[in-house]
Structure formats: structure tokens, C-alpha cells
Design a protein around this motif. Structure first.
Motif, PDB file in Angstrom:
ATOM      1  N   LEU A  88     -64.392  -2.933   1.497  1.00 45.10           N
ATOM      2  CA  LEU A  88     -65.557  -2.047   0.636  1.00 45.10           C
ATOM      3  C   LEU A  88     -65.160  -0.974  -0.257  1.00 45.10           C
ATOM      4  O   LEU A  88     -65.139  -0.693  -1.449  1.00 45.10           O
ATOM      5  N   GLY A  89     -64.021  -0.270   0.194  1.00 38.64           N
ATOM      6  CA  GLY A  89     -63.249   0.686  -0.561  1.00 38.64           C
ATOM      7  C   GLY A  89     -62.533   0.280  -1.827  1.00 38.64           C
ATOM      8  O   GLY A  89     -62.684   0.524  -2.830  1.00 38.64           O
ATOM      9  N   ALA A  90     -61.881  -1.205  -1.533  1.00 37.62           N
ATOM     10  CA  ALA A  90     -61.214  -1.639  -2.742  1.00 37.62           C
ATOM     11  C   ALA A  90     -62.075  -2.178  -3.388  1.00 37.62           C
ATOM     12  O   ALA A  90     -61.736  -2.345  -4.844  1.00 37.62           O
ATOM     13  N   ILE A  91     -63.407  -3.149  -3.358  1.00 35.09           N
ATOM     14  CA  ILE A  91     -64.238  -3.526  -4.171  1.00 35.09           C
ATOM     15  C   ILE A  91     -64.985  -2.296  -5.079  1.00 35.09           C
ATOM     16  O   ILE A  91     -64.826  -2.430  -6.139  1.00 35.09           O
ATOM     17  N   GLN A  92     -65.197  -1.317  -4.548  1.00 37.43           N
ATOM     18  CA  GLN A  92     -66.013  -0.307  -5.300  1.00 37.43           C
ATOM     19  C   GLN A  92     -65.026   0.411  -6.401  1.00 37.43           C
ATOM     20  O   GLN A  92     -65.251   0.549  -7.211  1.00 37.43           O
ATOM     21  N   PHE A  93     -63.609   0.589  -5.878  1.00 35.86           N
ATOM     22  CA  PHE A  93     -62.669   1.183  -6.620  1.00 35.86           C
ATOM     23  C   PHE A  93     -62.523  -0.077  -7.865  1.00 35.86           C
ATOM     24  O   PHE A  93     -62.479   0.534  -9.025  1.00 35.86           O
ATOM     25  N   PHE A  94     -62.396  -1.171  -7.599  1.00 34.68           N
ATOM     26  CA  PHE A  94     -62.275  -2.276  -8.835  1.00 34.68           C
ATOM     27  C   PHE A  94     -63.292  -2.292  -9.498  1.00 34.68           C
ATOM     28  O   PHE A  94     -63.223  -2.287 -10.834  1.00 34.68           O
ATOM     29  N   LEU A  95     -64.734  -2.190  -9.127  1.00 32.66           N
ATOM     30  CA  LEU A  95     -65.822  -2.196  -9.861  1.00 32.66           C
ATOM     31  C   LEU A  95     -66.076  -0.935 -10.896  1.00 32.66           C
ATOM     32  O   LEU A  95     -66.446  -1.247 -11.915  1.00 32.66           O
ATOM     33  N   ILE A  96     -65.858   0.157 -10.095  1.00 30.17           N
ATOM     34  CA  ILE A  96     -66.062   1.182 -10.983  1.00 30.17           C
ATOM     35  C   ILE A  96     -64.996   1.390 -12.040  1.00 30.17           C
ATOM     36  O   ILE A  96     -65.331   1.789 -13.200  1.00 30.17           O
ATOM     37  N   THR A  97     -63.695   1.339 -11.590  1.00 29.78           N
ATOM     38  CA  THR A  97     -62.837   1.717 -12.722  1.00 29.78           C
ATOM     39  C   THR A  97     -62.647   0.490 -13.651  1.00 29.78           C
ATOM     40  O   THR A  97     -62.182   1.009 -14.945  1.00 29.78           O
ATOM     41  N   ASN A  98     -62.808  -0.462 -13.322  1.00 25.73           N
ATOM     42  CA  ASN A  98     -62.758  -1.682 -14.333  1.00 25.73           C
ATOM     43  C   ASN A  98     -63.986  -1.406 -15.320  1.00 25.73           C
ATOM     44  O   ASN A  98     -63.893  -1.683 -16.749  1.00 25.73           O
ATOM     45  N   PHE A  99     -65.113  -1.039 -14.873  1.00 25.24           N
ATOM     46  CA  PHE A  99     -66.546  -0.698 -15.620  1.00 25.24           C
ATOM     47  C   PHE A  99     -66.033   0.384 -16.486  1.00 25.24           C
ATOM     48  O   PHE A  99     -66.423   0.246 -17.841  1.00 25.24           O
ATOM     49  N   ALA A 100     -65.050   1.537 -15.970  1.00 27.00           N
ATOM     50  CA  ALA A 100     -64.986   2.693 -16.680  1.00 27.00           C
ATOM     51  C   ALA A 100     -64.094   2.011 -17.921  1.00 27.00           C
ATOM     52  O   ALA A 100     -64.081   2.764 -19.019  1.00 27.00           O
ATOM     53  N   VAL A 101     -63.149   1.325 -17.493  1.00 27.29           N
ATOM     54  CA  VAL A 101     -62.007   0.625 -18.609  1.00 27.29           C
ATOM     55  C   VAL A 101     -62.798   0.078 -19.914  1.00 27.29           C
ATOM     56  O   VAL A 101     -62.735   0.162 -21.138  1.00 27.29           O
ATOM     57  N   TRP A 102     -63.812  -0.550 -19.405  1.00 31.11           N
ATOM     58  CA  TRP A 102     -64.859  -1.415 -20.452  1.00 31.11           C
ATOM     59  C   TRP A 102     -65.407  -0.358 -21.130  1.00 31.11           C
ATOM     60  O   TRP A 102     -65.519  -0.766 -22.374  1.00 31.11           O
ATOM     61  N   VAL A 103     -66.060   0.564 -20.536  1.00 31.43           N
ATOM     62  CA  VAL A 103     -66.793   1.501 -21.561  1.00 31.43           C
ATOM     63  C   VAL A 103     -65.905   2.491 -22.492  1.00 31.43           C
ATOM     64  O   VAL A 103     -66.189   2.634 -23.578  1.00 31.43           O
ATOM     65  N   ALA A 104     -64.653   2.719 -21.861  1.00 26.56           N
ATOM     66  CA  ALA A 104     -64.098   3.943 -22.445  1.00 26.56           C
ATOM     67  C   ALA A 104     -62.856   3.117 -23.452  1.00 26.56           C
ATOM     68  O   ALA A 104     -62.597   4.047 -24.343  1.00 26.56           O
TER      69      ALA A 104
END
Length: 184
Positions: free
Chosen positions: A110-126
Motif C-alpha cells: 500500500l505504501g509503495a502504491i500510494q507513493f507511486f500514484l501521488i508522486t507521478n500525479f505530481a510530476v504530471w501536474v508540475a
């Protein structure tokens, strides 16, 4: 003079062992390593599960992350990364004292999945690397998959070392305490 450990001494010893394990993991982050193959996610899970004081649960992994960033370098997504690791601490709090293999394994995934989802979304936005569309977001997640596997592998290895090392140390402290009680 009695040679026995009080309950308070045992708690302090356990806290000291946990703190040393966390500091060891923090030092490993500074050493050269493949992208995302670090102990920070595991350290956050471990801290959330093991430490009693809520502020300590969050302070150790976030301070280790910050110290590492002062050496490695600061970046645009730091706040997002820190918030994601704080979420890992919360997942570790869910593990709590129920440190069974299945629960820890689920928390690690769960920790790895949430990190992946959150940080990649941030990369896409930023950043402008991917178009601001559903197709661009999907491409961003696909592009991040190798990093996800590194995150999961690092978390799995370091969770095993941290939680396993802690269990072994607890057993050693327990044996030391049993011997002390027999000698009194």
C-alpha cells in the motif's frame, strides 16, 4: 545489587534500538543507489508502527528525508514527497503493534502504491514532460513503472531488515531480561 532491567529500561532500550535502525536507514539514503530504491518508505512504515509518541513517528522519517535532501539536493516536488512519506507513517500506525507478516506486507504494498500514484500525479501536474490530458497522465504512470518496482523492492528489503532486526533485538532484550530476572 540486583542486575535486572526495569520495564522502563526495556522501553528505553527498545526505543534506542528502533532509533538506531531508523538512523541506519537514513544513512543508506545518502549512499549511491538506483532511483527510488531507498529505505525511506520502509522507515516511515516502521516509525509509524514502532514509536509510541506521535511526533516521533513523523519526526524520524521526515528528518531523515530532509537531511538526505540537504546532501542530495532539493527539488520541486519535495512537499509532495514529504506528504507521501507522512502517509506511509500513517499506514505504519495502522500496522501498530499487530506486526504480522501479512499485515506488514500489505502495508508495504500500500505504501509503495500510494507513493507511486501521488508522486507521478505530481510530476504530471508540475512538469511539461507529459500532455495535460488523460493520455498524458496514463503515459506518466507508464513511464514511472520502473521507479515503482524500485520503490516496492526497496520498501520490501528495508521493511524486512527494519522489522526483522527489531524483532531479533526485542528477543535479545527479552532474553537479557529473563537472565537478569533469574539472577536476582
Amino acid at each position: 545489587m540486583k542486575n535486572e532491567m526495569t520495564e522502563k529500561q526495556v522501553l528505553w532500550m527498545k526505543a534506542g534500538i528502533a532509533a538506531m535502525l531508523v538512523l541506519f536507514a537514513a544513512a543508506l539514503r545518502i549512499l549511491p543507489h538506483p532511483w527510488n530504491l531507498t529505505p525511506i518508505g520502509a522507515m516511515a512504515l516502521f516509525s509509524g508502527s514502532v514509536f509510541k509518541e506521535k511526533w516521533v513517528k513523523f519526526a524520524f522519517p521526515l528528518a531523515a528525508l530532509f537531511v538526505g535532501d540537504t546532501v542530495i539536493g532539493f527539488h520541486k516536488l519535495m512537499l509532495v514527497v514529504y506528504l507521501s512519506f507522512a502517509l506511509n507513517v500513517a499506514i505504519g500506525m495502522w500496522v501498530g503493534e499487530h506486526r504480522k507478516v501479512l499485515r506488514i506486507s500489505g502495508a508495504t504494498l500500500l505504501g509503495a502504491i500510494q507513493f507511486f500514484l501521488i508522486t507521478n500525479f505530481a510530476v504530471w501536474v508540475a512538469f511539461t514532460t507529459y500532455p495535460k490530458s488523460l493520455t498524458g497522465l496514463i503515459a506518466c504512470y507508464v513511464g514511472g513503472l520502473p521507479y515503482f518496482w524500485n520503490t516496492l523492492a526497496g520498501d520490501a528489503v528495508y521493511v524486512t531488515l527494519l522489522f526483522g532486526g527489531y524483532v531479533l533485538a526485542e528477543r535479545r532484550v527479552g532474553k537479557t531480561r529473563e537472565v537478569s530476572e533469574l539472577q536476582s
